[in-house]
Design an enzyme around this catalytic site. Structure first.
Site, mmCIF file in Angstrom:
data_model
loop_
_atom_site.group_PDB
_atom_site.id
_atom_site.type_symbol
_atom_site.label_atom_id
_atom_site.label_comp_id
_atom_site.label_asym_id
_atom_site.label_seq_id
_atom_site.Cartn_x
_atom_site.Cartn_y
_atom_site.Cartn_z
ATOM 1 N N VAL A 1 46.810 51.831 35.410
ATOM 2 C CA VAL A 1 46.644 51.016 34.213
ATOM 3 C C VAL A 1 46.188 51.857 33.019
ATOM 4 C CG1 VAL A 1 44.236 50.440 34.804
ATOM 5 C CG2 VAL A 1 45.533 48.936 33.259
ATOM 6 N N CYS B 1 43.883 54.999 33.915
ATOM 7 C CA CYS B 1 44.713 55.879 34.755
ATOM 8 C C CYS B 1 44.181 55.987 36.185
ATOM 9 C CB CYS B 1 44.848 57.257 34.125
ATOM 10 S SG CYS B 1 45.557 57.217 32.465
#
Length: 301
Positions: free
Chosen positions: A136, A231
């Protein structure tokens, strides 16, 4: 939450190797379509693989805030159009889209919900699951996003080279324009200054045509990053150019108007530097195009 429509596989050219591999050091940021075959994935510094500058249509919307879903549609449509041109041996130009997004969270094709600190059914902003690699991340105003639609056959069919080259663009921008010493971090993809990640990278490659790309934090509100594990990397921070420069200003105070004007100027300066360094690293000659040109191109007109 919006879900991606997978890109249908298409036959691969006969000259391409049938050997399949994965980008191990960057597996969190790379996604292959099933028709891809791996290139030479040796870790190496970016090099210039050709002696001329390839043409690149630049859809420069850096001052505009474009809804994520719209930009995503553009990318997928352009990739499909490039596939058609490749089959006709008419793929004469690469492409680059540069823009900003309204606040949005995006997930990669294999992202884990555990990196979200909110109920996905009650998210603070829109959430899209895409076909890119990676976990994400957040996009929002004040962040410059680059979406290169590049045919790696005309550059280097090497995904390590491509990822390192994207990082190199940002590293050069920070050094040459702001005297900020940035670096890569072993085991991770992106660009870092100390413990802070300034640029995130997540890509998809379909028949050696790239899409998705990189996001550089220039002047964004970093608060939305607190609602995710960016991330999927624990114990690291997210930073921005504006915060780093503020830290170098020895605490000098300025009024709100000056801050606003400074932010706009910072976006302008960063944008100009990004285009310059991207052109140099990838040896591209930009030809600036409008949104109407983009619509015509997608339609094949």
């Amino acid at each position: 939450m919006a879900l991606a429509t997978p890109i249908s596989p298409t036959p691969s050219p006969a000259h391409r190797s049938s050997k399949r591999s994965s980008d191990r050091s960057s597996s969190c940021v790379v996604a292959f379509s099933r028709d891809n075959r791996a290139a030479n994935l040796k870790t190496q510094e970016p090099t210039t693989p050709h002696l001329y500058k390839r043409r690149c249509a630049c859809f420069d919307l850096y001052n505009e805030v474009i809804p994520y879903k719209e930009a995503w549609f553009w990318q997928k449509s352009l990739v499909q159009r490039r596939h058609i041109l490749m089959e006709r041996d008419e793929d004469q130009s690469d492409m680059l889209i540069i823009l900003q997004h309204p606040p949005v969270y995006t997930l990669g094709s294999a992202s884990l919900d555990k990196y979200l600190k909110f109920d996905i059914n009650d998210a603070p902003y829109d959430v899209y699951r895409t076909e890119r690699g990676g976990e994400v991340t957040y996009h929002g105003p004040g962040q410059l996003v680059l979406y290169p639609i590049i045919n790696l056959r005309y550059h280097k069919m090497d995904l390590h080279w491509y990822l390192r080259s994207l990082e190199e663009v940002v590293i050069r921008v920070l050094s040459s324009t702001f005297s900020i010493k940035a670096s890569r971090l072993d085991g991770f993809t992106g660009v870092w200054v100390g413990n802070q990640k300034l640029a995130a990278i997540g890509i998809r490659v379909s028949r050696w045509i790239t899409f998705h790309g990189l996001a550089l934090n220039v002047t964004p509100d970093l608060t939305p990053f607190q609602h995710i594990v960016p991330c999927g990397i624990q114990g690291r921070e997210v930073g921005s150019i504006s915060e780093l420069l503020a830290g170098m200003s020895n605490g000098a105070t300025v009024d709100d108007t000056a801050i606003h004007n400074s932010s706009l100027q910072l976006m302008d300066i960063t944008h100009e530097s990004l285009l310059k360094e991207f052109s140099e690293v990838f040896q591209l000659s930009f030809h600036h195009k409008s949104i109407s040109d983009l619509d015509l191109y997608i339609k094949g007109e």
